[in-house]
Design a protein around this motif. Sequence first.
Motif, PDB file in Angstrom:
ATOM      1  N   SER A   1       0.831  -1.211   0.000  1.00  0.00           N
ATOM      2  CA  SER A   1       0.000   0.000   0.000  1.00  0.00           C
ATOM      3  C   SER A   1       0.861   1.254   0.000  1.00  0.00           C
ATOM      4  O   SER A   1       1.836   1.354   0.740  1.00  0.00           O
ATOM      5  N   ILE A   2       0.485   2.197  -0.865  1.00  0.00           N
ATOM      6  CA  ILE A   2       1.109   3.522  -0.870  1.00  0.00           C
ATOM      7  C   ILE A   2      -0.008   4.536  -0.620  1.00  0.00           C
ATOM      8  O   ILE A   2      -0.937   4.650  -1.434  1.00  0.00           O
ATOM      9  N   LEU A   3       0.053   5.228   0.492  1.00  0.00           N
ATOM     10  CA  LEU A   3      -1.021   6.155   0.873  1.00  0.00           C
ATOM     11  C   LEU A   3      -0.692   7.567   0.414  1.00  0.00           C
ATOM     12  O   LEU A   3       0.357   8.118   0.771  1.00  0.00           O
ATOM     13  N   LEU A   4      -1.598   8.143  -0.364  1.00  0.00           N
ATOM     14  CA  LEU A   4      -1.426   9.534  -0.814  1.00  0.00           C
ATOM     15  C   LEU A   4      -1.820  10.488   0.307  1.00  0.00           C
ATOM     16  O   LEU A   4      -2.898  10.363   0.892  1.00  0.00           O
ATOM     17  N   ILE A   5      -0.947  11.440   0.616  1.00  0.00           N
ATOM     18  CA  ILE A   5      -1.191  12.422   1.676  1.00  0.00           C
ATOM     19  C   ILE A   5      -1.042  13.815   1.077  1.00  0.00           C
ATOM     20  O   ILE A   5      -0.064  14.091   0.378  1.00  0.00           O
ATOM     21  N   ASN A   6      -1.996  14.680   1.382  1.00  0.00           N
ATOM     22  CA  ASN A   6      -1.892  16.070   0.925  1.00  0.00           C
ATOM     23  C   ASN A   6      -0.622  16.696   1.518  1.00  0.00           C
ATOM     24  O   ASN A   6      -0.493  16.842   2.731  1.00  0.00           O
ATOM     25  N   GLY A   7       0.295  17.071   0.637  1.00  0.00           N
ATOM     26  CA  GLY A   7       1.587  17.579   1.099  1.00  0.00           C
ATOM     27  C   GLY A   7       1.532  18.961   1.701  1.00  0.00           C
ATOM     28  O   GLY A   7       2.536  19.466   2.217  1.00  0.00           O
ATOM     29  N   ASN A   8       0.365  19.595   1.677  1.00  0.00           N
ATOM     30  CA  ASN A   8       0.268  20.940   2.233  1.00  0.00           C
ATOM     31  C   ASN A   8      -0.714  20.991   3.409  1.00  0.00           C
ATOM     32  O   ASN A   8      -1.220  22.049   3.748  1.00  0.00           O
ATOM     33  N   ASP A   9      -0.977  19.856   4.018  1.00  0.00           N
ATOM     34  CA  ASP A   9      -1.941  19.793   5.116  1.00  0.00           C
ATOM     35  C   ASP A   9      -1.221  19.286   6.368  1.00  0.00           C
ATOM     36  O   ASP A   9      -0.979  18.086   6.515  1.00  0.00           O
ATOM     37  N   PRO A  10      -0.856  20.209   7.281  1.00  0.00           N
ATOM     38  CA  PRO A  10      -0.086  19.783   8.457  1.00  0.00           C
ATOM     39  C   PRO A  10      -0.760  18.679   9.257  1.00  0.00           C
ATOM     40  O   PRO A  10      -0.107  17.768   9.758  1.00  0.00           O
ATOM     41  N   LYS A  11      -2.083  18.745   9.394  1.00  0.00           N
ATOM     42  CA  LYS A  11      -2.765  17.707  10.166  1.00  0.00           C
ATOM     43  C   LYS A  11      -2.638  16.357   9.476  1.00  0.00           C
ATOM     44  O   LYS A  11      -2.434  15.325  10.120  1.00  0.00           O
ATOM     45  N   ALA A  12      -2.748  16.375   8.141  1.00  0.00           N
ATOM     46  CA  ALA A  12      -2.603  15.118   7.404  1.00  0.00           C
ATOM     47  C   ALA A  12      -1.180  14.571   7.555  1.00  0.00           C
ATOM     48  O   ALA A  12      -0.984  13.362   7.693  1.00  0.00           O
ATOM     49  N   LEU A  13      -0.211  15.456   7.561  1.00  0.00           N
ATOM     50  CA  LEU A  13       1.179  15.014   7.748  1.00  0.00           C
ATOM     51  C   LEU A  13       1.351  14.363   9.119  1.00  0.00           C
ATOM     52  O   LEU A  13       2.003  13.339   9.273  1.00  0.00           O
ATOM     53  N   LEU A  14       0.706  14.984  10.118  1.00  0.00           N
ATOM     54  CA  LEU A  14       0.823  14.521  11.503  1.00  0.00           C
ATOM     55  C   LEU A  14       0.259  13.116  11.666  1.00  0.00           C
ATOM     56  O   LEU A  14       0.790  12.299  12.413  1.00  0.00           O
ATOM     57  N   ASN A  15      -0.825  12.845  10.941  1.00  0.00           N
ATOM     58  CA  ASN A  15      -1.521  11.568  11.114  1.00  0.00           C
ATOM     59  C   ASN A  15      -1.134  10.516  10.087  1.00  0.00           C
ATOM     60  O   ASN A  15      -1.641   9.403  10.122  1.00  0.00           O
TER      61      ASN A  15
END
Lengths: 230, 519
Positions: free
Chosen positions: A3-17
Amino acid sequence: MKSILLINGNDPKALLNATLYGADALAYDLHESVDEANKDAARLLLQEALPFFDYGGAGVFVRINPMAEGGADDIAVAGKGKPQAFILPRADVQSLAQADAAIAALEAENGFAAGSIKLLPVIESVASVENAAAVIAASSRITAVIFSAATFLQELGAPVSADTAQLLYARSKVALSARAAGLPVFDRPWADAKDKAGFEADARLARSLGFTGKLAANGGQVPLINEIFA
Amino acid sequence: MKNVIGRDIPEYIEGYGEVRPFKGAYASIDSRTRTTITRRSVKPGNKLEPGETKLLASIEEAVKKTGLKDGMTVSFHHHLRNGDYVTNMVMKVIADLGIKDIHVAATGIFACHEPLVEYIKSGVITGMSVNYISPGPVAKAITKGLLPKPAVFRSHGGRPRAVEAGDLHVDVAFIAAPCCDNYGNINGTQGKSACGVLSYIYPDAQYADQVVAVTDNLVPYPACPIEITQDFVDYVVQVDSIGDPNGIVSGTTRVTSDPIGLKIAAAAAELIDATGYIREGMSFQTGAGGTSLAVAAEVKKRMQAKGVVGSFGAGGITAYFVEMLNEGLFRALFDVQDFDLVSVASAGSNPKHMAMSGSLYGNPHNCGPVVNNLDIMILGATEIDTDFNVNVVTGSDGTIMGASGGHNDTAAGSKISIVVTNLLKGRLCVLRDQVTTVTSPGETIDALVTDRGIAINPRRTDLLEKLKDSNLPIMDIHELKAIGEKLAGKPDPVEYTDRIVGVVEYRDGTVIDVVRQPR
């Protein structure tokens, strides 16, 4: 790696989680998730954020913009955070060569070992699907291959539909080419988070075609990807 | 002085009185005397003088008949939740009649009660006590110190204890009655404002000096079924509407779809299973939040896999628990409030779905509340500290945003109490050296399950022994706190004035903490 999960690179909360979903690799996205006005901010955010987190063994990738649309800037700025690999959308032989050169420059300028940062091409144009074997051979940094459908269907002039038969040839071609080169190959992300049945059917079909994993558009898809491609 | 958990509390609080300091969760379990009250008796119908009927023309007439005057206490209940009209209607009449210095003893306060803020400012309301308060205008007003006397925060079990003991004397209780006859028989499950059971107001019906039923559904005598009987009701008032159906219940309550919430839920269920609590005859309670319901969903799967039939589910009831009852996973439900249309319907029709009073639910000073029979309790937290003390009253900035509800009752009574929460909330770590306000003492909290790890209270050596070979991410609570603080940093402490704006009573009536006004 399944699995490769796409994360919004400009969303600090998304980075955190990002590490909480159990994905084998995280792909911090600078391409479709980030609008043009925020690309610079996102590059700088990733430059700082990438070395900060404990990824617990998960792969750390950055999905850059196509080379003609700012990919080189993504590599030069976000790359200082030293991701393990860059994912290059709309990859072809020429753009992979450009990306390879940009990564080599990044490695040299920042004291990273030469060749240490890898490349994952996204094969999604009609031409690249048809020439998949050549695309995959375009850089020695390529360690895995990704198939995506939207551009392929657009260039083909085919309507986007739920009929997976329209992608059968393209998926098979990319999967075969990657496997022939001895590389893992990942299927397209499934964007509709609410359509769980459609997502599962799509993942199982990809598995049957020889894909070794799939991109996850959200964290909730990760467990099923890991299960289906186990 | 400092109470037994080290909270700095005055011996006397202006507007509250002498402080009985918290001495431990089970330190006050002993014999108690209940208060006595004087109640009005009613002549037979054919002997009544003109004007002596129970059915009155208006709330104003009811207020006048009860003799309500300055300095008295009026009570309300929150089963109509954020759709309640009755509290505002009654307080408007009281204000219009020029009555001042009223103590509002409401079981719950919601955003819909914003008009109370003006009555606080004008001196109509000078004191409040609640078991639940949602973040909103009234909570903000209390935080700002607008209320002359400190608000008193009790638990769902602590309030009926206080009523029965005479600590909270109610002069007039106003019952929002979704169904009522002209002699005061009430139920909550019928009518356009049906809200389910009316459990929290039962003690007020029994111990208030006078009781007024306010209904928008006056039915021929007798109302059937009867939940609160006529012998406790002095007057009945019919109004156009007692509440907004959209605010009374949710159409549905749902298991979260948030993958992190689901991950926490799965870990909590695995913890419950690994510690041996998924077993025949088990009892179980959660809140109505999406993550709590996700724990229920995971527990349900494990109950089904093991072929286990539980004893009961309890607390505020949701469709999910009704479904478990109807599928035979529980033999009964004990209900104190209903959160959705399915649970309202079930409360009115299924004999296995039983109402329980707030006292039966959690009062520590009776012959044994239902929480004492509870095996597993799933709880939330605003903050939790390294001694496992939990805060659900204030945010980390000191703003009042909740009250115990059943938190400290169920934590104290259940065999395993598990707090489930994201480790980071609003980019702050929920784990602290000391919580802002203690609601439930750490000695009653057994485990903390977060998205980034699980901590077991070291007092529970039995749990640690059972989990020693588990694959669960169990770690010391300090280690978990360090993970959170590495990501979120450590916030600067909030500064407070000396003004006490809230007194947090433990369920036994001792003071576990106070809320000071933030600077």
